[in-house]
Design an enzyme around this catalytic site. Structure first.
Site, PDB file in Angstrom:
ATOM      1  CD  GLU A  59      -2.614  -1.566   2.410  1.00  0.00           C
ATOM      2  OE1 GLU A  59      -2.689  -0.690   3.289  1.00  0.00           O
ATOM      3  OE2 GLU A  59      -3.125  -2.691   2.527  1.00  0.00           O
TER       4      GLU A  59
ATOM      5  CD  GLU B 113      -7.582   1.324   4.712  1.00  0.00           C
ATOM      6  OE1 GLU B 113      -6.965   1.129   3.641  1.00  0.00           O
ATOM      7  OE2 GLU B 113      -7.410   0.632   5.731  1.00  0.00           O
TER       8      GLU B 113
HETATM    9 ZN   LIG Z   1      -3.281  -1.652   4.922  1.00  0.00          ZN
END
Ligand SMILES: [Zn+2]
Length: 459
Positions: A89, A308
């Protein structure tokens, strides 16, 4: 030839003016070079330090911004950003590098807002908590990365499932009584966690962090504690339960500040999911044990949320500029959130710091403590509060406080050494008992005085 050269130089200059920052993915060496480049460009307001090494020996570098780098100034809060905990990520890592360059350049450009932020705040940026995982993911390339490659560290451990579980302990204490903050680490915790987790826990314990965000990808939403639901062990972990902390209203506001300052997070519909206001309680999305944000809240003074930031965990290079523009204001506004609520000093009658003094807010079952220099920070929403400071061996002091939006209210406590024996009288501070406690203290004072008459000799 010289015409060509001058045209080239013009182009170079133009490029520098138009695009002072470059939008690309940074491998480990490139990341380190970029951090040092920022430090060399802004040496008086930055410092680089390493909090430890990954499994494969890569440094976990932090870039710090402050008007006095390396020094905690009393009443100046410490904030942190953590990126790339899941190695695949990667957007958080790139955004934090962009943010570093932005803070440095805007300070040099005398941007008043950024200058004020750096003068009043100590900002710590860890762009990659999992540099080994990143290298594994980046080897795959951003185009067709295999799902989940590089998520874990080099020992194949998910670092956001690797922190000591303090939730179970807290849920028990909530029902049966017991500490509501700074829950102790289990014995041998260091042998039970990964090197990256261990480094981050030591980091959390060596600074009095007040606010933090942990940057992830795979969705677009601001996620706040708790991540773990009280029934996590007994129920289907996929069953969702809203699991608010005692500071739920504050956490929701912190998450909303990010989502509304973000280009599109607040719209709610992203990546095929819908989150009203672009925020969610962690456990009401899915319950997760041993995560980092719950650990921050239960073991330290730090309030952390998890951001996120992209549907695609490894966005293409061409998307980075748009992402930076969508996140820039949110990243700055979130840092500014540390300047709200109350803060102050807790000192004794001789003006010595009462490190570890406990600050309790009536009606919120989560205390904070004063740091090494006796200063404390308690994030609170605007309103009226009753706040008590306690320290072992001292009389508690209670103040009624009004918190305004925008700036923290300064509330100092000067605690008097209690004359009464410490244990029987010193219970948790409760409203309405102050009068009786005072009376008891007065009586004890007399007795104590009487005992001070010459009474020496053997026996
Ligand atoms: Zn993550």
């Amino acid at each position: 030839m010289s015409d060509l050269l001058s045209a080239f130089l013009h182009l170079l200059l133009l490029f520098k003016l138009v695009a002072p920052v470059t939008f690309r993915h940074h491998r480990y060496d490139d990341l380190v070079r970029t951090l040092y480049k920022v430090h060399n460009q802004c040496p008086y307001i930055t410092q680089i330090y390493s909090i430890g090494r990954s499994v494969k020996g890569r440094h976990l570098y932090v870039l710090e911004f402050s008007d006095y780098p390396g020094i905690h100034e009393p009443l100046e809060p410490e904030v942190k950003y953590v990126g790339n905990m899941h190695g695949d990520e990667v957007l958080g890592r790139e955004l934090l590098l962009q943010l570093s360059e932005f803070l440095c350049e805007e300070f040099q450009n005398q941007n008043q807002r950024i200058m004020r932020l750096i003068q009043e705040t100590r900002i710590h940026i860890l762009p990659s908590m999992n540099p080994d995982g990143y290298e594994a993911a980046a080897t795959q390339g951003p185009n067709m990365p295999e799902y989940l490659v590089g998520r874990n560290n080099a020992n194949k451990v998910d670092l956001n499932r690797n922190f000591p579980d303090l939730n179970t302990y807290f849920y028990y204490n909530e029902k049966h009584g017991g500490p509501n903050h700074h829950l102790p680490l289990p014995n041998n915790w260091e042998s039970q966690v990964e090197p990256e987790t261990k480094a981050v826990i030591h980091w959390m314990r060596s600074f009095n962090f007040v606010l933090s965000a942990n940057l992830h990808g795979g969705a677009v939403v601001a996620n706040y504690p708790y991540d773990k639901s009280p029934g996590h062990r007994f129920r289907n972990p996929y069953r969702t339960t809203n699991s608010p902390t005692p500071d739920d209203k504050l956490f929701r506001k912190l998450a909303k500040v990010y989502s509304y300052a973000h280009g599109w997070m607040h719209q709610g519909w992203n990546c095929g999911d819908y989150f009203p206001d672009g925020i969610t309680n962690g456990a009401s999305w899915y319950s997760l044990s041993k995560g980092m944000q719950d650990f921050n809240y239960l073991h330290t003074n730090c309030f952390e949320i998890t951001l996120e930031l992209s549907c695609n965990k490894f966005p293409r290079q061409e998307e980075l500029q748009r992402e930076w523009l969508g996140n820039r204001e949110a990243l700055i506004q979130f840092l500014e959130q540390v300047h709200q609520g109350i803060k102050g000093m807790v000192l004794d009658e001789n003006h010595y710091n009462l490190t570890g003094a406990v600050i309790s807010v009536h009606g919120i079952n989560h205390d904070v403590t004063a740091g090494e220099q006796g200063d404390y920070f308690r994030l609170l929403l605007p309103g009226t509060y009753t706040v008590t400071a306690t320290a072992p061996g001292f009389d508690p002091q209670t103040e009624n406080v009004i918190v305004h939006p925008g700036r923290p209210t300064l509330v100092n406590f000067y605690l008097k050494r209690s004359i009464a024996p410490v244990n029987p009288l010193r219970k948790a501070p409760g409203g309405g008992q102050g009068g009786r406690m005072q009376a008891q203290l007065r009586i004890t004072k007399k007795k104590d005085g009487a005992r001070k008459q010459p009474h020496r000799g053997p026996g």
